[in-house]
Design a protein around this motif. Structure first.
Motif, PDB file in Angstrom:
ATOM      1  N   TRP A  87      12.041 -11.179   2.576  1.00 29.96           N
ATOM      2  CA  TRP A  87      10.935 -10.721   3.411  1.00 29.96           C
ATOM      3  C   TRP A  87       9.616 -11.125   2.759  1.00 29.96           C
ATOM      4  CZ3 TRP A  87      10.805  -8.120   8.075  1.00 29.96           C
ATOM      5  CH2 TRP A  87      12.026  -7.686   8.575  1.00 29.96           C
ATOM      6  N   ILE A  88       8.704 -11.656   3.551  1.00 33.59           N
ATOM      7  CA  ILE A  88       7.351 -11.994   3.110  1.00 33.59           C
ATOM      8  C   ILE A  88       6.379 -11.250   4.018  1.00 33.59           C
ATOM      9  CG2 ILE A  88       5.629 -13.826   2.842  1.00 33.59           C
ATOM     10  CD1 ILE A  88       7.928 -14.117   0.879  1.00 33.59           C
ATOM     11  N   CYS A  89       5.440 -10.554   3.407  1.00 33.68           N
ATOM     12  CA  CYS A  89       4.448  -9.808   4.184  1.00 33.68           C
ATOM     13  C   CYS A  89       3.045 -10.178   3.716  1.00 33.68           C
ATOM     14  CB  CYS A  89       4.656  -8.307   4.018  1.00 33.68           C
ATOM     15  SG  CYS A  89       6.236  -7.699   4.628  1.00 33.68           S
ATOM     16  N   LYS A  90       2.167 -10.358   4.675  1.00 38.27           N
ATOM     17  CA  LYS A  90       0.753 -10.550   4.359  1.00 38.27           C
ATOM     18  C   LYS A  90       0.074  -9.203   4.558  1.00 38.27           C
ATOM     19  CE  LYS A  90       0.325 -15.385   5.564  1.00 38.27           C
ATOM     20  NZ  LYS A  90      -0.303 -16.365   6.455  1.00 38.27           N
ATOM     21  N   ILE A  91      -0.587  -8.748   3.512  1.00 35.67           N
ATOM     22  CA  ILE A  91      -1.358  -7.510   3.605  1.00 35.67           C
ATOM     23  C   ILE A  91      -2.824  -7.892   3.648  1.00 35.67           C
ATOM     24  CG2 ILE A  91      -2.014  -5.356   2.474  1.00 35.67           C
ATOM     25  CD1 ILE A  91       0.749  -5.204   1.287  1.00 35.67           C
ATOM     26  N   VAL A 100     -12.998  -8.510   2.938  1.00 34.81           N
ATOM     27  CA  VAL A 100     -11.637  -8.594   3.466  1.00 34.81           C
ATOM     28  C   VAL A 100     -10.809  -9.529   2.584  1.00 34.81           C
ATOM     29  CG1 VAL A 100     -10.206  -9.287   5.432  1.00 34.81           C
ATOM     30  CG2 VAL A 100     -12.377  -8.123   5.829  1.00 34.81           C
ATOM     31  N   GLN A 101      -9.661  -9.039   2.173  1.00 32.87           N
ATOM     32  CA  GLN A 101      -8.743  -9.795   1.329  1.00 32.87           C
ATOM     33  C   GLN A 101      -7.388  -9.879   2.028  1.00 32.87           C
ATOM     34  OE1 GLN A 101      -9.571 -11.228  -1.487  1.00 32.87           O
ATOM     35  NE2 GLN A 101     -11.523 -10.222  -1.919  1.00 32.87           N
ATOM     36  N   THR A 102      -6.683 -10.952   1.801  1.00 30.67           N
ATOM     37  CA  THR A 102      -5.316 -11.102   2.309  1.00 30.67           C
ATOM     38  C   THR A 102      -4.453 -11.644   1.187  1.00 30.67           C
ATOM     39  OG1 THR A 102      -6.076 -11.530   4.559  1.00 30.67           O
ATOM     40  CG2 THR A 102      -3.847 -12.207   4.034  1.00 30.67           C
ATOM     41  N   GLY A 103      -3.300 -11.004   1.001  1.00 27.53           N
ATOM     42  CA  GLY A 103      -2.377 -11.442  -0.032  1.00 27.53           C
ATOM     43  C   GLY A 103      -0.952 -11.461   0.472  1.00 27.53           C
ATOM     44  N   LYS A 104      -0.177 -12.372  -0.077  1.00 31.89           N
ATOM     45  CA  LYS A 104       1.228 -12.493   0.303  1.00 31.89           C
ATOM     46  C   LYS A 104       2.078 -11.689  -0.672  1.00 31.89           C
ATOM     47  CE  LYS A 104       3.693 -16.287  -0.456  1.00 31.89           C
ATOM     48  NZ  LYS A 104       4.222 -17.650  -0.381  1.00 31.89           N
ATOM     49  N   PHE A 105       2.870 -10.788  -0.118  1.00 32.29           N
ATOM     50  CA  PHE A 105       3.747  -9.940  -0.917  1.00 32.29           C
ATOM     51  C   PHE A 105       5.188 -10.286  -0.601  1.00 32.29           C
ATOM     52  CE2 PHE A 105      -0.208  -7.909  -1.212  1.00 32.29           C
ATOM     53  CZ  PHE A 105      -0.192  -7.030  -2.278  1.00 32.29           C
ATOM     54  N   GLU A 106       6.000 -10.349  -1.639  1.00 32.93           N
ATOM     55  CA  GLU A 106       7.422 -10.594  -1.469  1.00 32.93           C
ATOM     56  C   GLU A 106       8.135  -9.252  -1.549  1.00 32.93           C
ATOM     57  OE1 GLU A 106       8.550 -13.453  -4.429  1.00 32.93           O
ATOM     58  OE2 GLU A 106       7.249 -14.991  -3.582  1.00 32.93           O
ATOM     59  N   LEU A 107       9.015  -9.016  -0.589  1.00 28.47           N
ATOM     60  CA  LEU A 107       9.738  -7.756  -0.550  1.00 28.47           C
ATOM     61  C   LEU A 107      11.234  -7.979  -0.675  1.00 28.47           C
ATOM     62  CD1 LEU A 107       6.986  -6.990   0.855  1.00 28.47           C
ATOM     63  CD2 LEU A 107       8.292  -5.258   2.041  1.00 28.47           C
ATOM     64  N   TYR A 115      12.491  -0.376  -0.580  1.00 31.26           N
ATOM     65  CA  TYR A 115      12.081  -1.735  -0.917  1.00 31.26           C
ATOM     66  C   TYR A 115      11.324  -1.781  -2.234  1.00 31.26           C
ATOM     67  CZ  TYR A 115       7.471  -0.366   0.900  1.00 31.26           C
ATOM     68  OH  TYR A 115       6.286   0.271   1.115  1.00 31.26           O
ATOM     69  N   VAL A 116      11.250  -2.980  -2.778  1.00 33.19           N
ATOM     70  CA  VAL A 116      10.420  -3.289  -3.928  1.00 33.19           C
ATOM     71  C   VAL A 116       9.494  -4.407  -3.462  1.00 33.19           C
ATOM     72  CG1 VAL A 116      10.354  -4.158  -6.295  1.00 33.19           C
ATOM     73  CG2 VAL A 116      12.240  -2.679  -5.560  1.00 33.19           C
ATOM     74  N   ALA A 117       8.196  -4.250  -3.717  1.00 32.29           N
ATOM     75  CA  ALA A 117       7.209  -5.245  -3.290  1.00 32.29           C
ATOM     76  C   ALA A 117       6.427  -5.734  -4.501  1.00 32.29           C
ATOM     77  CB  ALA A 117       6.250  -4.635  -2.276  1.00 32.29           C
ATOM     78  N   GLY A 118       6.101  -6.992  -4.476  1.00 30.24           N
ATOM     79  CA  GLY A 118       5.269  -7.588  -5.517  1.00 30.24           C
ATOM     80  C   GLY A 118       4.272  -8.522  -4.882  1.00 30.24           C
ATOM     81  N   VAL A 141      -0.251  -1.297  -8.344  1.00 33.01           N
ATOM     82  CA  VAL A 141      -0.162  -2.202  -7.197  1.00 33.01           C
ATOM     83  C   VAL A 141       0.567  -3.506  -7.546  1.00 33.01           C
ATOM     84  CG1 VAL A 141      -1.492  -3.279  -5.332  1.00 33.01           C
ATOM     85  CG2 VAL A 141      -2.361  -1.245  -6.411  1.00 33.01           C
ATOM     86  N   PHE A 142       0.776  -3.766  -8.824  1.00 33.48           N
ATOM     87  CA  PHE A 142       1.389  -5.029  -9.246  1.00 33.48           C
ATOM     88  C   PHE A 142       2.782  -5.199  -8.652  1.00 33.48           C
ATOM     89  CE2 PHE A 142       3.854  -7.640 -12.206  1.00 33.48           C
ATOM     90  CZ  PHE A 142       3.110  -8.804 -12.162  1.00 33.48           C
ATOM     91  N   ALA A 143       3.615  -4.213  -8.811  1.00 31.49           N
ATOM     92  CA  ALA A 143       4.965  -4.178  -8.208  1.00 31.49           C
ATOM     93  C   ALA A 143       5.240  -2.720  -7.919  1.00 31.49           C
ATOM     94  CB  ALA A 143       6.005  -4.756  -9.149  1.00 31.49           C
ATOM     95  N   PHE A 144       5.691  -2.447  -6.709  1.00 29.05           N
ATOM     96  CA  PHE A 144       5.879  -1.044  -6.346  1.00 29.05           C
ATOM     97  C   PHE A 144       7.076  -0.863  -5.424  1.00 29.05           C
ATOM     98  CE2 PHE A 144       2.708  -2.968  -3.572  1.00 29.05           C
ATOM     99  CZ  PHE A 144       3.104  -2.613  -2.282  1.00 29.05           C
ATOM    100  N   ASP A 145       7.585   0.356  -5.446  1.00 33.31           N
ATOM    101  CA  ASP A 145       8.707   0.753  -4.607  1.00 33.31           C
ATOM    102  C   ASP A 145       8.181   1.498  -3.391  1.00 33.31           C
ATOM    103  OD1 ASP A 145      10.459  -0.171  -6.585  1.00 33.31           O
ATOM    104  OD2 ASP A 145      10.549   1.784  -7.561  1.00 33.31           O
TER     105      ASP A 145
END
Length: 152
Positions: A87-91, A100-107, A115-118, A141-145
């Motif tokens: 799973w890839i999510c843009k926050i 405004v910031q946008t980052g790609k998180f891998e889940l 889930y675990v997100a980074g 925020v670096f890696a979270f459940d």
């Protein structure tokens, strides 16, 4: 009816019953795009507020961050349902300067809807950050459940 027909009829009913049971037991998928997006954005926002507090940045609120997520599972050829590490999510959110910031998180989403997100360290910082007192602490925020809402 002869014995062969009775056996075939019984077998047919058993197969049909098994199919209905399997379909009912499976229900709708627990992990869906909408559920992931609805769970990820507020979890990220709460942790970003926590990070800001650790760093001593005042005035950061969940409402002010206004985080939203757009998620996809393994590209356009894969349905956006089910557990997996693909799973890839843009926050998208407002940072502490209201930019405004946008980052790609891998889940990595598990079958139990956790889930675990980074995310990108360039955007959210490294694994450890220095708090207001000068001590190195884990970056929340670096890696979270997280977990998907069990109510939908």
């Amino acid at each position: 009816m002869n014995r062969t027909r009775l056996l075939k009829a019984g077998l047919g009913l058993a197969v049909a019953a098994a199919a209905v049971t399997a379909t009912t037991a499976a229900g709708s998928p627990d992990v869906t795009k909408v559920r992931v997006e609805k769970a990820l954005a507020p979890t990220f926002a709460n942790l970003y507020v926590q990070q800001s507090h650790i760093l001593g940045i005042p005035g950061i609120t969940v409402a002010g961050i206004d985080a939203s997520a757009t998620c996809d599972r393994a590209g356009p050829k894969v349905a956006d349902v089910g557990s997996g590490a693909d799973w890839i999510c843009k926050i998208t959110f407002h940072d502490d300067h209201q930019k405004v910031q946008t980052g790609k998180f891998e889940l990595q989403i598990k079958a139990d809807s956790t889930y675990v997100a980074g995310g990108p360290s360039k955007l959210i910082g490294l694994a450890t950050i220095t708090d207001r007192s000068g001590k190195d602490v884990p970056n929340p925020v670096f890696a979270f459940d997280g977990a998907l809402n069990p109510n939908g």
